[in-house]
Motif scaffolding. Structure first.
Motif, PDB file in Angstrom:
ATOM      1  N   SER A  19       0.832  -1.200   0.000  1.00  0.00           N
ATOM      2  CA  SER A  19       0.000   0.000   0.000  1.00  0.00           C
ATOM      3  C   SER A  19       0.868   1.253   0.000  1.00  0.00           C
ATOM      4  CB  SER A  19      -0.984   0.001   1.166  1.00  0.00           C
ATOM      5  OG  SER A  19      -0.330  -0.253   2.357  1.00  0.00           O
ATOM      6  N   PHE A  20       2.029   1.186   0.676  1.00  0.00           N
ATOM      7  CA  PHE A  20       2.936   2.343   0.625  1.00  0.00           C
ATOM      8  C   PHE A  20       3.403   2.590  -0.806  1.00  0.00           C
ATOM      9  CE2 PHE A  20       7.370   3.927   0.843  1.00  0.00           C
ATOM     10  CZ  PHE A  20       7.078   5.202   1.283  1.00  0.00           C
ATOM     11  N   LEU A  21       3.812   1.503  -1.495  1.00  0.00           N
ATOM     12  CA  LEU A  21       4.333   1.665  -2.854  1.00  0.00           C
ATOM     13  C   LEU A  21       3.258   2.200  -3.794  1.00  0.00           C
ATOM     14  CD1 LEU A  21       6.572  -1.477  -3.290  1.00  0.00           C
ATOM     15  CD2 LEU A  21       7.286   0.890  -3.224  1.00  0.00           C
ATOM     16  N   ILE A  22       2.044   1.649  -3.684  1.00  0.00           N
ATOM     17  CA  ILE A  22       0.973   2.094  -4.578  1.00  0.00           C
ATOM     18  C   ILE A  22       0.637   3.558  -4.310  1.00  0.00           C
ATOM     19  CG2 ILE A  22      -1.436   1.752  -5.216  1.00  0.00           C
ATOM     20  CD1 ILE A  22      -1.102  -1.172  -4.621  1.00  0.00           C
ATOM     21  N   ALA A  23       0.536   3.917  -3.005  1.00  0.00           N
ATOM     22  CA  ALA A  23       0.176   5.297  -2.669  1.00  0.00           C
ATOM     23  C   ALA A  23       1.239   6.264  -3.166  1.00  0.00           C
ATOM     24  CB  ALA A  23      -0.010   5.434  -1.167  1.00  0.00           C
ATOM     25  N   ARG A  24       2.527   5.888  -2.988  1.00  0.00           N
ATOM     26  CA  ARG A  24       3.589   6.791  -3.393  1.00  0.00           C
ATOM     27  C   ARG A  24       3.595   6.975  -4.907  1.00  0.00           C
ATOM     28  NH1 ARG A  24       9.854   5.731  -2.370  1.00  0.00           N
ATOM     29  NH2 ARG A  24       9.357   4.144  -3.904  1.00  0.00           N
ATOM     30  N   ARG A  25       3.402   5.853  -5.617  1.00  0.00           N
ATOM     31  CA  ARG A  25       3.410   5.933  -7.072  1.00  0.00           C
ATOM     32  C   ARG A  25       2.220   6.755  -7.579  1.00  0.00           C
ATOM     33  NH1 ARG A  25       7.094   6.100 -10.332  1.00  0.00           N
ATOM     34  NH2 ARG A  25       8.121   4.409  -9.271  1.00  0.00           N
ATOM     35  N   ALA A  26       1.050   6.561  -6.932  1.00  0.00           N
ATOM     36  CA  ALA A  26      -0.134   7.329  -7.335  1.00  0.00           C
ATOM     37  C   ALA A  26       0.117   8.818  -7.118  1.00  0.00           C
ATOM     38  CB  ALA A  26      -1.344   6.868  -6.546  1.00  0.00           C
ATOM     39  N   MET A  27       0.794   9.153  -6.019  1.00  0.00           N
ATOM     40  CA  MET A  27       1.113  10.544  -5.710  1.00  0.00           C
ATOM     41  C   MET A  27       2.052  11.113  -6.770  1.00  0.00           C
ATOM     42  SD  MET A  27      -0.107  11.944  -3.148  1.00  0.00           S
ATOM     43  CE  MET A  27      -0.120  13.635  -2.694  1.00  0.00           C
ATOM     44  N   LYS A  28       3.079  10.319  -7.135  1.00  0.00           N
ATOM     45  CA  LYS A  28       4.058  10.781  -8.118  1.00  0.00           C
ATOM     46  C   LYS A  28       3.410  10.998  -9.472  1.00  0.00           C
ATOM     47  CE  LYS A  28       8.341  10.319  -6.133  1.00  0.00           C
ATOM     48  NZ  LYS A  28       8.833   9.079  -5.547  1.00  0.00           N
ATOM     49  N   ARG A  29       2.377  10.150  -9.769  1.00  0.00           N
ATOM     50  CA  ARG A  29       1.710  10.316 -11.058  1.00  0.00           C
ATOM     51  C   ARG A  29       0.695  11.426 -11.014  1.00  0.00           C
ATOM     52  NH1 ARG A  29       0.994   5.679 -15.131  1.00  0.00           N
ATOM     53  NH2 ARG A  29      -0.044   7.447 -16.012  1.00  0.00           N
ATOM     54  N   GLY A  30       0.550  12.068  -9.861  1.00  0.00           N
ATOM     55  CA  GLY A  30      -0.297  13.244  -9.780  1.00  0.00           C
ATOM     56  C   GLY A  30      -1.776  12.952  -9.636  1.00  0.00           C
ATOM     57  N   ILE A  31      -2.122  11.804  -9.056  1.00  0.00           N
ATOM     58  CA  ILE A  31      -3.529  11.552  -8.764  1.00  0.00           C
ATOM     59  C   ILE A  31      -3.876  12.339  -7.505  1.00  0.00           C
ATOM     60  CG2 ILE A  31      -5.208   9.810  -8.127  1.00  0.00           C
ATOM     61  CD1 ILE A  31      -3.622   7.836  -9.766  1.00  0.00           C
ATOM     62  N   ILE A  32      -4.772  13.320  -7.652  1.00  0.00           N
ATOM     63  CA  ILE A  32      -5.054  14.226  -6.542  1.00  0.00           C
ATOM     64  C   ILE A  32      -6.006  13.553  -5.569  1.00  0.00           C
ATOM     65  CG2 ILE A  32      -6.041  16.467  -5.943  1.00  0.00           C
ATOM     66  CD1 ILE A  32      -5.215  17.207  -8.924  1.00  0.00           C
ATOM     67  N   PRO A  33      -5.679  13.585  -4.271  1.00  0.00           N
ATOM     68  CA  PRO A  33      -6.587  12.993  -3.287  1.00  0.00           C
ATOM     69  C   PRO A  33      -7.930  13.691  -3.306  1.00  0.00           C
ATOM     70  CG  PRO A  33      -4.460  13.435  -2.322  1.00  0.00           C
ATOM     71  CD  PRO A  33      -4.457  14.066  -3.662  1.00  0.00           C
ATOM     72  N   TRP A  34      -8.974  12.918  -3.171  1.00  0.00           N
ATOM     73  CA  TRP A  34     -10.334  13.418  -3.241  1.00  0.00           C
ATOM     74  C   TRP A  34     -10.628  14.374  -2.099  1.00  0.00           C
ATOM     75  CZ3 TRP A  34     -14.368  12.429   0.244  1.00  0.00           C
ATOM     76  CH2 TRP A  34     -15.647  12.767  -0.202  1.00  0.00           C
ATOM     77  N   ARG A  35     -11.162  15.551  -2.412  1.00  0.00           N
ATOM     78  CA  ARG A  35     -11.736  16.507  -1.471  1.00  0.00           C
ATOM     79  C   ARG A  35     -10.736  17.074  -0.463  1.00  0.00           C
ATOM     80  NH1 ARG A  35     -16.750  15.401   2.465  1.00  0.00           N
ATOM     81  NH2 ARG A  35     -17.744  17.413   2.402  1.00  0.00           N
ATOM     82  N   ALA A  36      -9.457  16.951  -0.756  1.00  0.00           N
ATOM     83  CA  ALA A  36      -8.482  17.574   0.130  1.00  0.00           C
ATOM     84  C   ALA A  36      -8.378  19.034  -0.282  1.00  0.00           C
ATOM     85  CB  ALA A  36      -7.143  16.886   0.023  1.00  0.00           C
ATOM     86  N   LYS A  37      -8.790  19.939   0.620  1.00  0.00           N
ATOM     87  CA  LYS A  37      -8.852  21.346   0.225  1.00  0.00           C
ATOM     88  C   LYS A  37      -7.456  21.942   0.119  1.00  0.00           C
ATOM     89  CE  LYS A  37     -13.191  21.336   2.363  1.00  0.00           C
ATOM     90  NZ  LYS A  37     -13.563  20.984   3.719  1.00  0.00           N
ATOM     91  N   GLU A  38      -6.599  21.593   1.079  1.00  0.00           N
ATOM     92  CA  GLU A  38      -5.242  22.134   1.020  1.00  0.00           C
ATOM     93  C   GLU A  38      -4.293  20.971   1.244  1.00  0.00           C
ATOM     94  OE1 GLU A  38      -4.538  24.620   4.313  1.00  0.00           O
ATOM     95  OE2 GLU A  38      -5.618  23.308   5.680  1.00  0.00           O
ATOM     96  N   HIS A  39      -3.396  20.743   0.300  1.00  0.00           N
ATOM     97  CA  HIS A  39      -2.375  19.782   0.647  1.00  0.00           C
ATOM     98  C   HIS A  39      -0.994  20.380   0.548  1.00  0.00           C
ATOM     99  CE1 HIS A  39      -2.665  18.347  -3.667  1.00  0.00           C
ATOM    100  NE2 HIS A  39      -3.848  18.808  -3.442  1.00  0.00           N
ATOM    101  N   THR A  40      -0.139  19.834   1.397  1.00  0.00           N
ATOM    102  CA  THR A  40       1.114  20.522   1.674  1.00  0.00           C
ATOM    103  C   THR A  40       2.229  20.117   0.733  1.00  0.00           C
ATOM    104  OG1 THR A  40       1.208  18.866   3.377  1.00  0.00           O
ATOM    105  CG2 THR A  40       0.816  21.121   4.071  1.00  0.00           C
TER     106      THR A  40
END
Lengths: 162, 92, 104
Positions: C82-103
């Motif tokens: 799950s860490f690898l998938i989440a990190r890769r999804a982040m790198k590919r620019g999949i924006i987390p749903w409904r996060a108003k501000e991310h750091t």
């Protein structure tokens, strides 16, 4: 030198126990077992050189109890969220500077957070850990800090001041 | 006891098949890969139950291999497969 | 019915309920990160309860230990994955749903 011998002894005992469980307590494949145990020992020394930490069994027990308690509590919360007609999700990403030194301690922290319901480590860089949480209204910081303390106690590591 | 085990194995299997809807719907490749994670939990649970139902302890080894393969496929996907596609997109 | 069998039944049924909740979460949650939450955690709890339930039925001690070993392996597997998938999804620019501000 003595500590190196002790590490070798502990690790070979650990791998022998794992092998014994894997073959379900039979005794007829000890030759393959001997080779596998030696290979595992060599690999463990390459991947995780000794003398970086000292494992504490009481610390490990504390960590396990804390871990299973949190995991049960959070699991029920996430399961309820999934079943409820209106899943009240407020996901967000937090950044936390880990106080644990780099290496094994941080890897364990990342993996522990991944297994605890409600938190998901998204990225780990040299200075920060990015955590995706399901409910941003709950304070995640105190939880992460206390997990850090448990891990530091387990591996007898020093925490950096944040 | 065995009938309960059978019932639960079928229940988890039905769960697993329903979850495959997510694999067909996507929408991203990562959502599809979640199926690999699913097999490393639900699949292992089914195999553990089957090992008791059939009284074939060899199925425990199959369960071990299942979770190992799930890790390998997941790591290959995350580190290699998805990356190559990304590079292809950049070139085209 | 012995007390061990009763414990086993309780744990197995609770495990199955967690599996059901995990599947519902997987189908209903809005994006890949929240789905990872449902899968990697709730399903792991389900597997944990199932294996403890089966440990109560184990014919020998070694079998019980082996089931616990398989469970631990599955835990490490899903945590790493799950860490690898989440990190890769982040790198590919999949924006987390409904996060108003991310750091990031």
């Amino acid at each position: 030198m003595i500590s190196l011998l002790r590490t070798t002894l502990y690790r070979s005992m650990f791998f022998t126990a794992v092998w014994w469980i894997l073959i379900e307590g039979k005794t007829d494949s000890w030759f393959v077992g001997l080779i596998s145990i030696s290979l595992a020992l060599v690999t463990s020394f390459i991947l995780l050189p000794p003398n970086q930490f000292r494992f504490s069994f009481t610390g490990f027990a504390h960590f396990l109890i804390y871990f299973f308690g949190l995991s049960l509590k959070g699991g029920i919360a996430v399961a309820c969220m999934a079943i409820r007609p209106n899943p009240d999700l407020h996901p967000n990403i937090f950044t936390i500077t880990p106080r644990l030194p780099e290496g094994l301690g941080r890897a364990i922290l990342t993996n522990t957070l991944n297994l605890l319901p409600g938190t998901l480590s998204v990225d780990l860089t040299l200075s920060s850990l990015y955590i995706h949480v399901l409910d941003e209204r709950q304070s995640i910081e105190t939880e992460v800090r206390s997990i850090e303390e448990k891990i530091a106690h387990m591996l007898r590591l020093e925490l950096k001041k944040s | 006891m065995n009938s309960l085990n059978q019932l639960l194995a079928v229940f988890i299997l039905v769960n697993l098949s329903i979850a495959l809807v997510r694999v067909t719907r996507g929408p991203t490749t990562a959502d599809r890969l979640l199926a690999a994670l699913l097999f490393s939990t639900s699949g292992v649970a089914i195999l553990l139950l089957l090992a008791y139902i059939e009284e074939a302890l060899i199925l425990l080894d199959v369960a071990l291999i299942f979770s190992l393969l799930a890790v390998i496929s997941g790591v290959v996907f995350a580190q290699r497969a998805w990356r190559t596609k990304e590079e292809k997109n950049e070139h085209s | 019915m012995s007390i061990l069998e009763l414990c086993s039944i309780v744990f197995l049924v609770v495990g199955a309920i967690f599996f059901l909740a995990g599947t519902i979460g997987l189908l209903r949650f809005p994006d890949v990160y929240t789905r990872l939450h449902a899968l990697a955690k709730v399903d792991n709890l389900g597997l944990g309860f199932t294996s403890i339930g089966l440990v109560f039925q184990a014919p020998e001690l070694v079998i019980a230990l082996k089931i616990i070993l398989i469970w631990l392996l599955a835990l490490v597997a899903s945590s790493t994955l799950s860490f690898l998938i989440a990190r890769r999804a982040m790198k590919r620019g999949i924006i987390p749903w409904r996060a108003k501000e991310h750091t990031i």
